[in-house]
Scaffold this motif. Structure first.
Motif, PDB file in Angstrom:
ATOM      1  N   SER A  85      -8.974  20.269 -23.422  1.00  0.00           N
ATOM      2  CA  SER A  85      -8.222  19.250 -24.141  1.00  0.00           C
ATOM      3  C   SER A  85      -7.517  18.311 -23.178  1.00  0.00           C
ATOM      4  O   SER A  85      -7.188  18.685 -22.048  1.00  0.00           O
ATOM      5  CB  SER A  85      -7.188  19.904 -25.068  1.00  0.00           C
ATOM      6  N   ASN A  86      -7.311  17.081 -23.617  1.00  0.00           N
ATOM      7  CA  ASN A  86      -6.595  16.035 -22.877  1.00  0.00           C
ATOM      8  C   ASN A  86      -7.210  15.778 -21.516  1.00  0.00           C
ATOM      9  O   ASN A  86      -6.510  15.581 -20.521  1.00  0.00           O
ATOM     10  CB  ASN A  86      -5.109  16.389 -22.725  1.00  0.00           C
ATOM     11  N   LEU A  87      -8.538  15.737 -21.471  1.00  0.00           N
ATOM     12  CA  LEU A  87      -9.245  15.478 -20.219  1.00  0.00           C
ATOM     13  C   LEU A  87      -9.748  14.045 -20.135  1.00  0.00           C
ATOM     14  O   LEU A  87     -10.414  13.680 -19.155  1.00  0.00           O
ATOM     15  CB  LEU A  87     -10.410  16.464 -20.060  1.00  0.00           C
ATOM     16  N   GLY A  88      -9.467  13.240 -21.140  1.00  0.00           N
ATOM     17  CA  GLY A  88      -9.850  11.835 -21.115  1.00  0.00           C
ATOM     18  C   GLY A  88     -11.312  11.578 -21.405  1.00  0.00           C
ATOM     19  O   GLY A  88     -11.795  10.459 -21.290  1.00  0.00           O
ATOM     20  N   GLY A  89     -12.040  12.593 -21.772  1.00  0.00           N
ATOM     21  CA  GLY A  89     -13.464  12.466 -22.053  1.00  0.00           C
ATOM     22  C   GLY A  89     -14.122  13.822 -21.975  1.00  0.00           C
ATOM     23  O   GLY A  89     -13.477  14.837 -21.689  1.00  0.00           O
ATOM     24  N   THR A  90     -15.414  13.862 -22.226  1.00  0.00           N
ATOM     25  CA  THR A  90     -16.144  15.122 -22.237  1.00  0.00           C
ATOM     26  C   THR A  90     -16.541  15.531 -20.825  1.00  0.00           C
ATOM     27  O   THR A  90     -17.194  14.764 -20.117  1.00  0.00           O
ATOM     28  CB  THR A  90     -17.406  14.994 -23.099  1.00  0.00           C
ATOM     29  N   THR A 132       0.290  17.782 -20.519  1.00  0.00           N
ATOM     30  CA  THR A 132      -0.464  19.024 -20.367  1.00  0.00           C
ATOM     31  C   THR A 132      -1.938  18.786 -20.648  1.00  0.00           C
ATOM     32  O   THR A 132      -2.321  17.815 -21.309  1.00  0.00           O
ATOM     33  CB  THR A 132       0.063  20.114 -21.309  1.00  0.00           C
ATOM     34  N   TYR A 133      -2.748  19.671 -20.135  1.00  0.00           N
ATOM     35  CA  TYR A 133      -4.193  19.604 -20.323  1.00  0.00           C
ATOM     36  C   TYR A 133      -4.746  21.019 -20.299  1.00  0.00           C
ATOM     37  O   TYR A 133      -4.077  21.963 -19.863  1.00  0.00           O
ATOM     38  CB  TYR A 133      -4.859  18.766 -19.220  1.00  0.00           C
ATOM     39  N   GLU A 134      -5.962  21.162 -20.759  1.00  0.00           N
ATOM     40  CA  GLU A 134      -6.638  22.464 -20.676  1.00  0.00           C
ATOM     41  C   GLU A 134      -8.089  22.232 -20.308  1.00  0.00           C
ATOM     42  O   GLU A 134      -8.781  21.427 -20.931  1.00  0.00           O
ATOM     43  CB  GLU A 134      -6.534  23.237 -21.987  1.00  0.00           C
ATOM     44  N   LEU A 135      -8.540  22.954 -19.309  1.00  0.00           N
ATOM     45  CA  LEU A 135      -9.927  22.856 -18.873  1.00  0.00           C
ATOM     46  C   LEU A 135     -10.842  23.605 -19.833  1.00  0.00           C
ATOM     47  O   LEU A 135     -10.419  24.520 -20.525  1.00  0.00           O
ATOM     48  CB  LEU A 135     -10.074  23.456 -17.476  1.00  0.00           C
ATOM     49  N   PRO A 136     -12.123  23.220 -19.860  1.00  0.00           N
ATOM     50  CA  PRO A 136     -13.064  23.963 -20.699  1.00  0.00           C
ATOM     51  C   PRO A 136     -13.379  25.331 -20.102  1.00  0.00           C
ATOM     52  O   PRO A 136     -13.228  25.555 -18.900  1.00  0.00           O
ATOM     53  CB  PRO A 136     -14.315  23.068 -20.680  1.00  0.00           C
ATOM     54  N   GLY A 193      -2.549  23.604 -18.057  1.00  0.00           N
ATOM     55  CA  GLY A 193      -1.734  23.192 -16.922  1.00  0.00           C
ATOM     56  C   GLY A 193      -0.976  21.918 -17.253  1.00  0.00           C
ATOM     57  O   GLY A 193      -1.132  21.344 -18.331  1.00  0.00           O
ATOM     58  N   GLN A 194      -0.158  21.459 -16.320  1.00  0.00           N
ATOM     59  CA  GLN A 194       0.638  20.248 -16.518  1.00  0.00           C
ATOM     60  C   GLN A 194       0.616  19.397 -15.258  1.00  0.00           C
ATOM     61  O   GLN A 194       0.822  19.900 -14.147  1.00  0.00           O
ATOM     62  CB  GLN A 194       2.083  20.591 -16.886  1.00  0.00           C
ATOM     63  N   VAL A 195       0.372  18.120 -15.446  1.00  0.00           N
ATOM     64  CA  VAL A 195       0.440  17.163 -14.336  1.00  0.00           C
ATOM     65  C   VAL A 195       1.907  16.866 -14.054  1.00  0.00           C
ATOM     66  O   VAL A 195       2.675  16.593 -14.981  1.00  0.00           O
ATOM     67  CB  VAL A 195      -0.307  15.867 -14.699  1.00  0.00           C
ATOM     68  N   PRO A 196       2.337  16.892 -12.801  1.00  0.00           N
ATOM     69  CA  PRO A 196       3.734  16.568 -12.503  1.00  0.00           C
ATOM     70  C   PRO A 196       4.101  15.164 -12.958  1.00  0.00           C
ATOM     71  O   PRO A 196       3.305  14.233 -12.832  1.00  0.00           O
ATOM     72  CB  PRO A 196       3.794  16.677 -10.978  1.00  0.00           C
ATOM     73  N   ALA A 197       5.301  14.996 -13.491  1.00  0.00           N
ATOM     74  CA  ALA A 197       5.779  13.668 -13.881  1.00  0.00           C
ATOM     75  C   ALA A 197       6.288  12.883 -12.682  1.00  0.00           C
ATOM     76  O   ALA A 197       6.321  11.645 -12.701  1.00  0.00           O
ATOM     77  CB  ALA A 197       6.894  13.802 -14.919  1.00  0.00           C
ATOM     78  N   GLU A 198       6.677  13.607 -11.628  1.00  0.00           N
ATOM     79  CA  GLU A 198       7.266  12.976 -10.459  1.00  0.00           C
ATOM     80  C   GLU A 198       6.813  13.715  -9.213  1.00  0.00           C
ATOM     81  O   GLU A 198       6.602  14.927  -9.239  1.00  0.00           O
ATOM     82  CB  GLU A 198       8.789  13.009 -10.567  1.00  0.00           C
ATOM     83  N   ALA A 199       6.660  12.981  -8.140  1.00  0.00           N
ATOM     84  CA  ALA A 199       6.291  13.584  -6.866  1.00  0.00           C
ATOM     85  C   ALA A 199       7.019  12.866  -5.748  1.00  0.00           C
ATOM     86  O   ALA A 199       6.869  11.658  -5.574  1.00  0.00           O
ATOM     87  CB  ALA A 199       4.779  13.518  -6.652  1.00  0.00           C
ATOM     88  N   ASN A 200       7.844  13.602  -5.044  1.00  0.00           N
ATOM     89  CA  ASN A 200       8.578  13.068  -3.891  1.00  0.00           C
ATOM     90  C   ASN A 200       9.399  11.832  -4.261  1.00  0.00           C
ATOM     91  O   ASN A 200       9.529  10.895  -3.478  1.00  0.00           O
ATOM     92  CB  ASN A 200       7.608  12.744  -2.761  1.00  0.00           C
ATOM     93  N   GLY A 201       9.929  11.833  -5.476  1.00  0.00           N
ATOM     94  CA  GLY A 201      10.781  10.743  -5.924  1.00  0.00           C
ATOM     95  C   GLY A 201      10.063   9.594  -6.578  1.00  0.00           C
ATOM     96  O   GLY A 201      10.708   8.644  -7.059  1.00  0.00           O
ATOM     97  N   PHE A 202       8.747   9.661  -6.646  1.00  0.00           N
ATOM     98  CA  PHE A 202       7.967   8.594  -7.251  1.00  0.00           C
ATOM     99  C   PHE A 202       7.350   9.076  -8.567  1.00  0.00           C
ATOM    100  O   PHE A 202       7.002  10.245  -8.711  1.00  0.00           O
ATOM    101  CB  PHE A 202       6.852   8.126  -6.311  1.00  0.00           C
ATOM    102  N   THR A 203       7.204   8.169  -9.515  1.00  0.00           N
ATOM    103  CA  THR A 203       6.627   8.499 -10.814  1.00  0.00           C
ATOM    104  C   THR A 203       5.114   8.582 -10.717  1.00  0.00           C
ATOM    105  O   THR A 203       4.459   7.677 -10.189  1.00  0.00           O
ATOM    106  CB  THR A 203       7.005   7.437 -11.853  1.00  0.00           C
ATOM    107  N   VAL A 204       4.561   9.694 -11.206  1.00  0.00           N
ATOM    108  CA  VAL A 204       3.108   9.835 -11.291  1.00  0.00           C
ATOM    109  C   VAL A 204       2.644   9.167 -12.582  1.00  0.00           C
ATOM    110  O   VAL A 204       2.994   9.608 -13.679  1.00  0.00           O
ATOM    111  CB  VAL A 204       2.686  11.315 -11.270  1.00  0.00           C
TER     112      VAL A 204
END
Length: 207
Positions: A114-119, A142-146, A76-87
Motif C-alpha cells: 500500500s501507498n507505493l505510488g503504483g503497482t 506510512t507504506y507497506e511493501l507487497p 514502515g514510515q518515511v521520515p518527515a524530517e532529516a537533519n533539520g530539513f523537510t523530506v
C-alpha cells in the motif's frame, strides 16, 4: 521487515524498501546495515539504514523439487524530517536480489502492498531479480511493501542460500531518489545503498 534511519548527511535520505525471500522454516530475524550515499548539489552525503529481515526457507528439499522463498514485509514510515530539513518525498525505488545458486528461478509473485505510488513490478535478468515501484511516498507517511514470493526449482545437490544484492555504491542493491526542502530550495538526491556486511538470510540443503 522494517527500516530505521540511523543518520543522514545534509541532503538527507528517506527510509527505503527491501525484501528478500523465505518459506516453511523460519530463521531468526536479521538486522541488515545498509551503507547509503546521496549525490546532491551540496556534495555526496552518506547515511546508514538498518533493516530487519524475517527470512524463512525450507531446511531441506529433494533434488529437482519445487519450493518457495517468501517474505511479508511489515509497514514502515518515511521520515518527515532529516537533519533539520523537510523530506518532501522518496520515489523511484529499485531493489536487487541475486537468484540463489544451485536453484533455478521459475517465477516471482508480488501481492498486496500500500501507498507505493503504483503497482510494484518484478523482473529477472542475468541472475538478478529486480523489484521496482515508482512512489512518490510523502515524507512522514506510512507504506507497506507487497509480499514477495520467489518460486524455485532445486538443483541436483548443494545448498541454496539467499542474500541481498549490492557490493558497493557503484554496484548498489538498493536505489531511490529523495526530494528534500533545504535553504537553497528543494533538491533531488539520487541515492545508492549496499548491505555491509551482507549476511546469509536463508539456507536450504538439497538432499
Amino acid at each position: 521487515m522494517k527500516f530505521t534511519l540511523l543518520k543522514t548527511g545534509t541532503a538527507a535520505l528517506a527510509a527505503a524498501t527491501l525484501a528478500v525471500v523465505g518459506a516453511p522454516q523460519a530463521l531468526a530475524a536479521t538486522d541488515i546495515n545498509y551503507n547509503c550515499r546521496a549525490n546532491t548539489p551540496l556534495g555526496a552525503q552518506t547515511s546508514s539504514l538498518i533493516q530487519t529481515v524475517d527470512a524463512t526457507a525450507p531446511a531441506t528439499v529433494a533434488p529437482g523439487s519445487a519450493f518457495d522463498i517468501v517474505v511479508d514485509p511489515a509497514a514502515g514510515q518515511v521520515p518527515a524530517e532529516a537533519n533539520g530539513f523537510t523530506v518532501r518525498n522518496v520515489n523511484t525505488f529499485t531493489l536487487r536480489v541475486p537468484v540463489p545458486a544451485n536453484a533455478t528461478l521459475t517465477g516471482i509473485a508480488l501481492a498486496g502492498g500500500s501507498n507505493l505510488g503504483g503497482t510494484p513490478t518484478a523482473s529477472q535478468s542475468g541472475g538478478v531479480i529486480t523489484i521496482r515501484f515508482p512512489g512518490p511516498i510523502a515524507g512522514g507517511s506510512t507504506y507497506e511493501l507487497p509480499t514477495i514470493t520467489t518460486h524455485l526449482t532445486a538443483g541436483a545437490s548443494g545448498v541454496v542460500t539467499s542474500t541481498l544484492g549490492g557490493t558497493s555504491f557503484t554496484n548498489p542493491g538498493l536505489t531511490f531518489t529523495t526530494v528534500v526542502s533545504t535553504f537553497i530550495g528543494d533538491i533531488t538526491a539520487p541515492t545508492s545503498c549496499f548491505p555491509s556486511p551482507n549476511p546469509v538470510l536463508t539456507s536450504t540443503t538439497i538432499a
